[in-house]
Write an enzyme that holds these catalytic residues in place. Sequence first.
Site, short mmCIF file in Angstrom:
data_model
loop_
_atom_site.label_atom_id
_atom_site.label_comp_id
_atom_site.label_asym_id
_atom_site.label_seq_id
_atom_site.Cartn_x
_atom_site.Cartn_y
_atom_site.Cartn_z
N ARG A 80 45.89 -21.11 97.58
CA ARG A 80 46.35 -20.83 98.78
C ARG A 80 45.60 -19.81 99.62
O ARG A 80 44.75 -19.18 99.11
CB ARG A 80 47.77 -19.99 98.53
CG ARG A 80 48.90 -20.98 97.59
CD ARG A 80 49.77 -20.03 97.22
NE ARG A 80 50.93 -21.06 96.46
CZ ARG A 80 50.71 -21.07 95.11
NH1 ARG A 80 49.73 -20.18 94.31
NH2 ARG A 80 51.67 -21.67 94.52
N HIS A 112 51.85 -24.38 90.23
CA HIS A 112 53.25 -24.52 90.70
C HIS A 112 53.96 -24.31 89.36
O HIS A 112 53.53 -24.63 88.20
CB HIS A 112 53.35 -26.28 90.83
CG HIS A 112 52.76 -26.47 92.23
ND1 HIS A 112 52.55 -27.96 92.58
CD2 HIS A 112 52.70 -25.90 93.13
CE1 HIS A 112 52.06 -28.03 93.89
NE2 HIS A 112 52.35 -26.51 94.14
N HIS A 159 46.41 -24.90 104.68
CA HIS A 159 47.29 -25.17 103.56
C HIS A 159 46.97 -26.77 103.48
O HIS A 159 47.07 -27.12 102.28
CB HIS A 159 48.67 -25.00 103.95
CG HIS A 159 49.46 -24.81 102.53
ND1 HIS A 159 49.22 -23.89 101.73
CD2 HIS A 159 50.62 -25.77 102.20
CE1 HIS A 159 50.14 -23.92 100.83
NE2 HIS A 159 50.89 -24.98 101.02
N TYR A 192 53.15 -35.05 95.29
CA TYR A 192 51.92 -35.70 95.61
C TYR A 192 51.74 -37.15 95.10
O TYR A 192 50.89 -38.14 95.58
CB TYR A 192 50.73 -34.88 95.03
CG TYR A 192 50.47 -33.53 95.76
CD1 TYR A 192 49.81 -33.52 96.84
CD2 TYR A 192 51.12 -32.41 94.81
CE1 TYR A 192 49.86 -32.04 97.33
CE2 TYR A 192 50.89 -31.10 95.62
CZ TYR A 192 50.19 -31.00 96.78
OH TYR A 192 50.27 -29.96 97.43
N LYS A 237 51.63 -17.05 93.19
CA LYS A 237 53.28 -16.48 93.69
C LYS A 237 53.80 -15.88 92.28
O LYS A 237 53.81 -16.30 91.18
CB LYS A 237 53.86 -17.74 94.03
CG LYS A 237 53.50 -18.13 95.42
CD LYS A 237 54.38 -19.24 96.08
CE LYS A 237 54.21 -19.75 97.48
NZ LYS A 237 55.21 -20.67 97.93
N ARG A 271 44.54 -27.38 100.78
CA ARG A 271 45.11 -27.44 99.39
C ARG A 271 45.79 -28.81 99.07
O ARG A 271 45.57 -28.99 97.73
CB ARG A 271 46.25 -26.01 99.20
CG ARG A 271 46.86 -26.06 97.92
CD ARG A 271 47.57 -24.48 98.14
NE ARG A 271 48.62 -24.71 97.23
CZ ARG A 271 48.67 -24.41 95.85
NH1 ARG A 271 47.57 -23.97 95.15
NH2 ARG A 271 49.95 -24.08 95.24
#
Length: 310
Positions: free
Chosen positions: A163, A280, A254, A289, A186, A257
């Site tokens: 990110r 994730h 982004h 994806y 995150k 990524r």
Amino acid sequence: MSDLAISPAARAALAEWLSHLRALDGRAQKTIDAYATDVRGWLAFLSNHRGGTEGLRALAEVPVSDLRAWMAHERARGVQPRSVARALSAVKGFTAWLSDRQGGDATAVLSARAPRFQKKLPRPLTVEGAADVLDSVGDDAREPWIAARDTAVVTLLYGCGLRISEALGLTGADHPLPEVLRIRGKGGKERLVPALPVAREAVARYVALCPFDLASDGALFRGARGGALNPRIIAAAMERTRNRLGLPATATPHALRHSFATHLLGAGGDLRSIQELLGHASLSTTQAYTAVDAARLMEVYARAHPRAAG
């Protein structure tokens, strides 16, 4: 709606719940802020809808009719289904926590369904488009070190799947880049990401040209005046680059990524490995994806299959 409609007890309970999320769940501050706004809106609506403030136990036992009225109210004032679904998730979390402490039955709230919405698929660049960005993102830079800096950042986004906040969160202590980066993503979650030689070389070139002292506890990537690099600078560099290359408006930092993940999947990478590389929390996030890959496959099929044209 004003916070004045919310009872002091409810405000105190909300503050305690948010503190719980910070301390125990390790949620990102932006997530905490969004949850706070969503739940405040719910509590204020409920107070106005019922004509008065509610006790904490009553808040834990709200009937589904009130919840539907709130969601209809949000949609009527223009809130998009995706945002209503996010707000409902926050309300469910708060209500479940409150129910545990007040002994109420939160079944109605917890079983409520979020409004349906069309999930946006990631919009990756082509392999050639990504390579063109890496090759030319520094072409408009005023100085060679800035060109090297912008190239190093976008190489980390595409080459390591970082990110933008993660790339710009690197410090002087991270140079020279190791073969495996330890990234804090995150919610403070750490993951290990291989750093390709091209990424290590791009960062090394930037460091060699950078005119500022890159202290171990300071930002690795610097702005023109020496402060920590603002992500908007990289976004602007990407905008100039995509305009010059004729790439779509979706070619953002982004998107690099997204391109990292999609190109790995297309080359035979498995979802679990890609999930770990991206950081994730849920595999369902990474599964987006597969839809991108399938959509691209159908486009190729429609163009190339002898029977596709009828």
